[in-house]
Design an enzyme around this catalytic site. Structure first.
Site, PDB file in Angstrom:
ATOM      1  CB  CYS B 119      46.175  34.149  31.388  1.00 20.61           C
ATOM      2  SG  CYS B 119      44.584  35.085  31.534  1.00 20.61           S
ATOM      3  CB  CYS B 122      43.160  38.702  32.794  1.00 20.25           C
ATOM      4  SG  CYS B 122      41.962  37.217  33.106  1.00 20.25           S
ATOM      5  CB  SER B 123      46.747  38.882  35.056  1.00 20.14           C
ATOM      6  OG  SER B 123      46.120  39.037  36.181  1.00 20.14           O
ATOM      7  CB  CYS B 124      44.145  33.096  34.902  1.00 23.03           C
ATOM      8  SG  CYS B 124      42.643  34.057  34.703  1.00 23.03           S
TER       9      CYS B 124
END
Lengths: 94, 216
Positions: B119, B122-124
């Site tokens: 991602c 962000c950090s999906c």
């Protein structure tokens, strides 16, 4: 919900500058790819992130890019791909 | 509330015995906001401290078990695998997993294709089936390089990709969450679904590693 694109269609990501909670990364803006699939309609993250309704919903697609079209110095196979989700209002026919 | 808030906006944070502690650094704006909203909701009786603790415990305790079970089922049950690939959400509902408001997209590694997930924004991450993402998944260098030089990243993870294999990188930037269905290792033909699940690693489901054959 109506949609503009179908799998296989060539699309260009708009090169718009827009501040805020935009889910279209810079590295694909202005690039040409192919619709891989229609994901469906989702609330618009550009307003949803600010406590609004996210309405009207936006059609979301997965777009497939040849890595070599994203990076001129790409070090890999010509078949290598980058696949990413792009909302319809960020796409135009290519 | 105001005293605690005062503590948080200055670097001299003291550990006051509360179960939810911040690091010894000035909080970012979002942390200050979260503290203010959480404490206000508690003061108003909307949520309790125990409910906050329970929610954190539930999120922290999720691991990769569900993901591994789903992969093992797909290896032994071809009908399930086809459902998983075409309609991930419905397939994992059989395991009691609810992906909403996101949707699950499962991508299959084969002899010709290697898939890898990042991602960039962000950090999906598919937390419902893989738990909390690893620290490197959230780092800027992984996020920036995975889309640009995936083969180098894979080599750095010790994952050898044959040169003729296609590498597909999936940027999990919006409403889908991705699970890589790794290749079933050779030498496991007579293994049970349970035995197979124990072989499936977190990193193989993110796509930065393959699963070695037992005995390799």
């Amino acid at each position: 919900m109506e949609r503009k694109f179908e799998p296989g269609d060539a699309v260009r990501v708009l090169e718009r500058n827009q501040p805020g909670h935009v889910r279209t990364p810079l590295y694909v803006r202005g690039k040409v790819g192919v619709i891989e699939r229609v994901v469906g309609s989702f609330p618009n993250p550009e307003t949803l992130a600010y406590g609004q309704s996210g309405l009207p919903y936006k059609m979301l697609y997965r777009v497939n890019f040849a890595q070599q079209t994203l990076w001129s110095d790409y070090d890999g196979r010509p078949e290598d791909t980058l696949e990413i989700e792009i909302y319809e209002h960020w796409l135009e026919p290519a | 509330m105001s005293d605690h808030h005062h503590d948080l906006v200055h670097a001299t944070h003291t550990h006051d015995g509360k179960p939810i502690q911040n690091d010894d650094r000035p909080p970012i704006e979002a942390e200050t906001l979260e503290t203010a909203v959480r404490e206000l909701l508690m003061e108003k009786g909307v949520i309790s401290a125990d409910e906050v603790r329970q929610a954190i415990e539930m999120m922290d305790s999720r691991g990769t078990d569900l993901g591994a079970k789903i992969v093992a089922r797909a290896w032994v049950d071809d009908d399930f695998k086809q459902r998983l690939l075409s309609e991930g959400d419905a397939a994992v509902r059989e395991f009691g997993v609810d992906m909403r408001p996101t949707e699950l997209c499962v991508v299959e590694n084969t002899a010709e294709v290697h898939n890898m997930v990042v991602c960039t924004l962000c950090s999906c991450y598919p937390r419902a089936i893989l738990g909390i993402p690893p620290a490197w998944y959230k780092r800027r260098d992984y996020r920036a390089r995975a889309v640009r030089e995936p083969r180098s990243i894979l080599a750095e993870f010790g994952t050898a990709i044959p040169e003729q294999k296609q590498v597909r990188v999936h940027d999990s930037n919006a409403d889908l969450r991705y699970l890589v269905l790794p290749q079933r290792p050779a030498g496991t033909d007579d293994w049970s679904e349970e035995q197979l699940a124990a072989l499936v690693s977190r990193d193989s489901m993110i796509g930065v590693a393959d699963i070695r054959s037992p005995g390799e």
